[in-house]
Design a protein around this motif. Structure first.
Motif, PDB file in Angstrom:
ATOM      1  N   UNK A   1      42.061  55.727  45.875  1.00  0.00           N
ATOM      2  CA  UNK A   1      41.367  54.993  46.939  1.00  0.00           C
ATOM      3  C   UNK A   1      42.337  54.029  47.624  1.00  0.00           C
ATOM      4  N   UNK A   2      42.219  53.884  48.971  1.00  0.00           N
ATOM      5  CA  UNK A   2      43.137  53.002  49.710  1.00  0.00           C
ATOM      6  C   UNK A   2      42.708  51.537  49.666  1.00  0.00           C
ATOM      7  N   UNK A   3      41.812  51.190  48.763  1.00  0.00           N
ATOM      8  CA  UNK A   3      41.321  49.820  48.623  1.00  0.00           C
ATOM      9  C   UNK A   3      41.837  49.211  47.327  1.00  0.00           C
TER      10      UNK A   3
ATOM     11  N   UNK B   1      34.144  39.123  31.218  1.00  0.00           N
ATOM     12  CA  UNK B   1      33.424  37.877  31.483  1.00  0.00           C
ATOM     13  C   UNK B   1      34.266  36.631  31.392  1.00  0.00           C
ATOM     14  N   UNK B   2      35.443  36.731  30.774  1.00  0.00           N
ATOM     15  CA  UNK B   2      36.348  35.590  30.658  1.00  0.00           C
ATOM     16  C   UNK B   2      37.443  35.607  31.707  1.00  0.00           C
ATOM     17  N   UNK B   3      37.353  36.559  32.629  1.00  0.00           N
ATOM     18  CA  UNK B   3      38.353  36.638  33.695  1.00  0.00           C
ATOM     19  C   UNK B   3      39.613  37.381  33.311  1.00  0.00           C
ATOM     20  N   UNK B   4      39.582  38.088  32.177  1.00  0.00           N
ATOM     21  CA  UNK B   4      40.758  38.844  31.755  1.00  0.00           C
ATOM     22  C   UNK B   4      40.768  40.208  32.434  1.00  0.00           C
ATOM     23  N   UNK B   5      41.936  40.628  32.848  1.00  0.00           N
ATOM     24  CA  UNK B   5      42.065  41.892  33.556  1.00  0.00           C
ATOM     25  C   UNK B   5      41.871  43.065  32.596  1.00  0.00           C
ATOM     26  N   UNK B   6      41.017  43.990  32.988  1.00  0.00           N
ATOM     27  CA  UNK B   6      40.790  45.202  32.204  1.00  0.00           C
ATOM     28  C   UNK B   6      41.478  46.398  32.838  1.00  0.00           C
ATOM     29  N   UNK B   7      41.376  46.489  34.163  1.00  0.00           N
ATOM     30  CA  UNK B   7      41.987  47.623  34.862  1.00  0.00           C
ATOM     31  C   UNK B   7      42.194  47.268  36.327  1.00  0.00           C
ATOM     32  N   UNK B   8      43.251  47.809  36.890  1.00  0.00           N
ATOM     33  CA  UNK B   8      43.524  47.638  38.311  1.00  0.00           C
ATOM     34  C   UNK B   8      44.047  48.970  38.833  1.00  0.00           C
ATOM     35  N   UNK B   9      43.640  49.362  40.028  1.00  0.00           N
ATOM     36  CA  UNK B   9      44.064  50.666  40.528  1.00  0.00           C
ATOM     37  C   UNK B   9      45.507  50.625  41.029  1.00  0.00           C
ATOM     38  N   UNK B  10      46.021  51.778  41.397  1.00  0.00           N
ATOM     39  CA  UNK B  10      47.424  51.902  41.772  1.00  0.00           C
ATOM     40  C   UNK B  10      47.762  51.043  42.977  1.00  0.00           C
ATOM     41  N   UNK B  11      46.842  51.015  43.966  1.00  0.00           N
ATOM     42  CA  UNK B  11      47.060  50.201  45.166  1.00  0.00           C
ATOM     43  C   UNK B  11      47.220  48.728  44.796  1.00  0.00           C
ATOM     44  N   UNK B  12      46.345  48.235  43.916  1.00  0.00           N
ATOM     45  CA  UNK B  12      46.403  46.835  43.501  1.00  0.00           C
ATOM     46  C   UNK B  12      47.656  46.521  42.712  1.00  0.00           C
ATOM     47  N   UNK B  13      48.054  47.463  41.832  1.00  0.00           N
ATOM     48  CA  UNK B  13      49.262  47.252  41.030  1.00  0.00           C
ATOM     49  C   UNK B  13      50.499  47.168  41.919  1.00  0.00           C
TER      50      UNK B  13
ATOM     51  N   UNK C   1      52.352  44.990  31.490  1.00  0.00           N
ATOM     52  CA  UNK C   1      51.138  44.983  30.680  1.00  0.00           C
ATOM     53  C   UNK C   1      50.251  43.809  31.113  1.00  0.00           C
ATOM     54  N   UNK C   2      49.302  44.098  31.974  1.00  0.00           N
ATOM     55  CA  UNK C   2      48.420  43.056  32.508  1.00  0.00           C
ATOM     56  C   UNK C   2      47.089  42.972  31.772  1.00  0.00           C
ATOM     57  N   UNK C   3      46.754  43.988  30.994  1.00  0.00           N
ATOM     58  CA  UNK C   3      45.440  44.042  30.355  1.00  0.00           C
ATOM     59  C   UNK C   3      45.257  42.898  29.358  1.00  0.00           C
ATOM     60  N   UNK C   4      44.101  42.293  29.439  1.00  0.00           N
ATOM     61  CA  UNK C   4      43.776  41.197  28.529  1.00  0.00           C
ATOM     62  C   UNK C   4      44.312  39.850  28.981  1.00  0.00           C
ATOM     63  N   UNK C   5      44.930  39.812  30.161  1.00  0.00           N
ATOM     64  CA  UNK C   5      45.489  38.553  30.652  1.00  0.00           C
ATOM     65  C   UNK C   5      44.662  38.041  31.834  1.00  0.00           C
ATOM     66  N   UNK C   6      44.575  36.722  31.954  1.00  0.00           N
ATOM     67  CA  UNK C   6      43.830  36.102  33.052  1.00  0.00           C
ATOM     68  C   UNK C   6      44.743  35.937  34.266  1.00  0.00           C
TER      69      UNK C   6
ATOM     70  N   UNK D   1      33.415  41.543  35.976  1.00  0.00           N
ATOM     71  CA  UNK D   1      33.493  41.301  37.415  1.00  0.00           C
ATOM     72  C   UNK D   1      34.259  42.451  38.050  1.00  0.00           C
ATOM     73  N   UNK D   2      33.644  43.043  39.066  1.00  0.00           N
ATOM     74  CA  UNK D   2      34.277  44.117  39.823  1.00  0.00           C
ATOM     75  C   UNK D   2      34.730  43.532  41.166  1.00  0.00           C
ATOM     76  N   UNK D   3      35.991  43.737  41.486  1.00  0.00           N
ATOM     77  CA  UNK D   3      36.540  43.222  42.745  1.00  0.00           C
ATOM     78  C   UNK D   3      37.008  44.407  43.587  1.00  0.00           C
ATOM     79  N   UNK D   4      36.483  44.491  44.811  1.00  0.00           N
ATOM     80  CA  UNK D   4      36.871  45.550  45.741  1.00  0.00           C
ATOM     81  C   UNK D   4      37.351  44.884  47.028  1.00  0.00           C
ATOM     82  N   UNK D   5      38.576  45.158  47.400  1.00  0.00           N
ATOM     83  CA  UNK D   5      39.143  44.551  48.601  1.00  0.00           C
ATOM     84  C   UNK D   5      39.600  45.606  49.589  1.00  0.00           C
ATOM     85  N   UNK D   6      39.039  45.558  50.788  1.00  0.00           N
ATOM     86  CA  UNK D   6      39.435  46.513  51.835  1.00  0.00           C
ATOM     87  C   UNK D   6      40.448  45.868  52.756  1.00  0.00           C
ATOM     88  N   UNK D   7      41.551  46.556  52.996  1.00  0.00           N
ATOM     89  CA  UNK D   7      42.603  46.045  53.859  1.00  0.00           C
ATOM     90  C   UNK D   7      42.123  46.083  55.314  1.00  0.00           C
TER      91      UNK D   7
END
Length: 422
Positions: A86-88, A95-107, A116-121, A186-192
């Motif tokens: 996805x291009x977004x 619930x504690x603001x720790x990153x679980x997953x981010x897509x390729x665009x975000x990375x 290694x971003x998983x589990x980090x705020x 928390x799900x975050x979706x950002x459209x450019x």
């Protein structure tokens, strides 16, 4: 789902422990029993059959669970592949603001590929990057706003790039809660929308240039006419075909006309600072009416004022008088003789009151009404066409609005809405 998977993982270990106990225990039980040999043989076979049956059931459950787990993993891979293509910008946090997953665009955007971003705020991630430090810290505040709102929130977030440019995102944040109300994820979706913003900016600039072109054409037209008249008289004076001293008044009038146009343009282009104060609108309207009392009497026109309620508003008295003078003057000019101008003041809604000025004059065509606020558009023979343009800008500065309706040979109604003083 996790607890169920963990349960199936320990089944083989239980089988290894319980299996020998079952075999040894049943053999011991049969050895000390007083059953006949035939019955013992039957029980041994039944025990073996039961053990094989339970083993088969256990194997079936394990194989099925393994197959289901494989299907789940395949579905997860498909979902991850879909999210990555996805291009977004898409990310998931707990619930504690720790990153679980981010897509390729975000990375790629935050330069997190191979990290290694998983589990980090966001705060922990900000420590590892000076360039994106502020952007990540800003995300903490907007995430918290989404949690507090308790529903899908929307905001614009600007992410700087190393080439000095920025990317603007239309960000949607979806908070997810557990049944007890605690924070789950928390799900975050950002459209450019960077290109969209640039297009909007260019469009606004184009509209400004177009308006400037129309305004320039209007100015040229309005000033050219008196200049042409002045030039003609001066040329005739130079040729001694007329005596200039006999036409000085006309030339002065044309100069005054140009000066009037320039002054009104300056009021639009460079409005002076407006000082506001608490004023009574009824008093302002009555003072304006008093200014036109003699003129109205001369053309046998009545100006009727109906004060239904007294209203105070935060305004500039002089500017509002200018608006009402312009409207009442237009109303009187629209009436030839024996007409009426009715002015009423009343509550429009909870936030606004209205000053309505109605006349039974000549009225306007719908086509003319659509251009009433355009600069230099006037139905009067010697009108400049800036009065309503200035009036609209003054009322907008007072956080109000003007509504106009008109019918030919019936009259015109102008309703000025102004905010009540809270």
């Amino acid at each position: 789902m996790k607890s169920k998977t963990d349960f199936f993982r320990i089944i083989p270990f239980l089988y290894v422990i319980i299996g020998p106990i079952w075999v040894i225990g049943t053999d011991y039980f049969l050895s000390i029993s007083n059953f006949s040999d035939e019955k013992i043989v039957f029980l041994e076979k039944f025990n073996d059959f039961l053990f094989v049956l339970l083993t088969a059931i256990l194997l079936f459950v394990l194989i099925k669970n393994l197959r289901d787990s494989k299907q789940i993993e395949e579905e997860k891979e498909k979902l991850s592949l879909l999210i990555d293509t996805m291009p977004d910008f898409i990310s998931f946090k707990d619930g504690e603001g720790k990153w679980l997953q981010i897509n390729k665009f975000g990375a790629q955007l935050f330069e997190l590929e191979g990290i290694d971003y998983k589990g980090k705020t966001d705060k922990e991630m900000a420590k590892h990057t000076d360039f994106y430090h502020d952007a990540l810290i800003y995300c903490i505040d907007t995430d918290e706003d989404a949690w507090k709102a308790g529903k899908v929130s929307r905001c614009e977030e600007t992410i700087p790039l190393r080439d000095g440019s920025n990317k603007i995102f239309d960000a949607f944040k979806v908070p997810i809660f557990n049944n007890d109300g605690s924070r789950k994820g928390l799900v975050v979706i950002g459209r450019d929308i960077t290109s969209l913003k640039e297009t909007e900016s260019k469009l606004r600039q184009s509209e400004k240039m177009s308006a400037l072109g129309e305004l320039s054409a209007g100015i040229a037209h309005e000033i050219r006419n008196p200049l042409a008249i002045m030039k003609g008289y001066l040329q005739m004076g130079q040729e001694n075909t007329i005596k200039l001293d006999q036409h000085i008044d006309l030339l002065v009038n044309e100069i005054d006309r140009i000066n009037s146009i320039v002054n009104e343009l300056l009021m639009i282009a460079k409005p002076t600072d407006i000082i506001f104060a608490n004023k009574n609108i009824n008093t302002i309207v009555r003072e304006v009416v008093q200014l036109f009392s003699i003129e109205a009497s001369q053309q046998k026109t009545k100006i009727n004022v109906t004060d239904l309620e007294q209203f105070n508003t935060y305004c500039n008295e002089s500017k509002l008088k200018q608006v009402f003078i312009n409207i009442v003057k237009n109303a009187l000019e629209a009436i030839s003789t024996n007409g009426e101008v009715n002015i009423s003041i009343y509550e429009k809604n909870e936030k606004y009151f209205a000053v309505k000025i109605e006349d039974n004059g000549c009225g306007m065509e719908e086509s003319d009404l659509q251009h009433i606020s355009d600069p230099f558009y006037s139905l009067k023979e010697k009108g400049i066409g800036l009065g309503m343009t200035i009036s609209l800008s003054i009322i907008e500065a007072h956080k109000g609005s003007i509504q106009i309706s008109s019918q030919v040979n019936v009259g015109t109604s102008i309703e000025v809405l102004l905010p009540k003083l809270s």
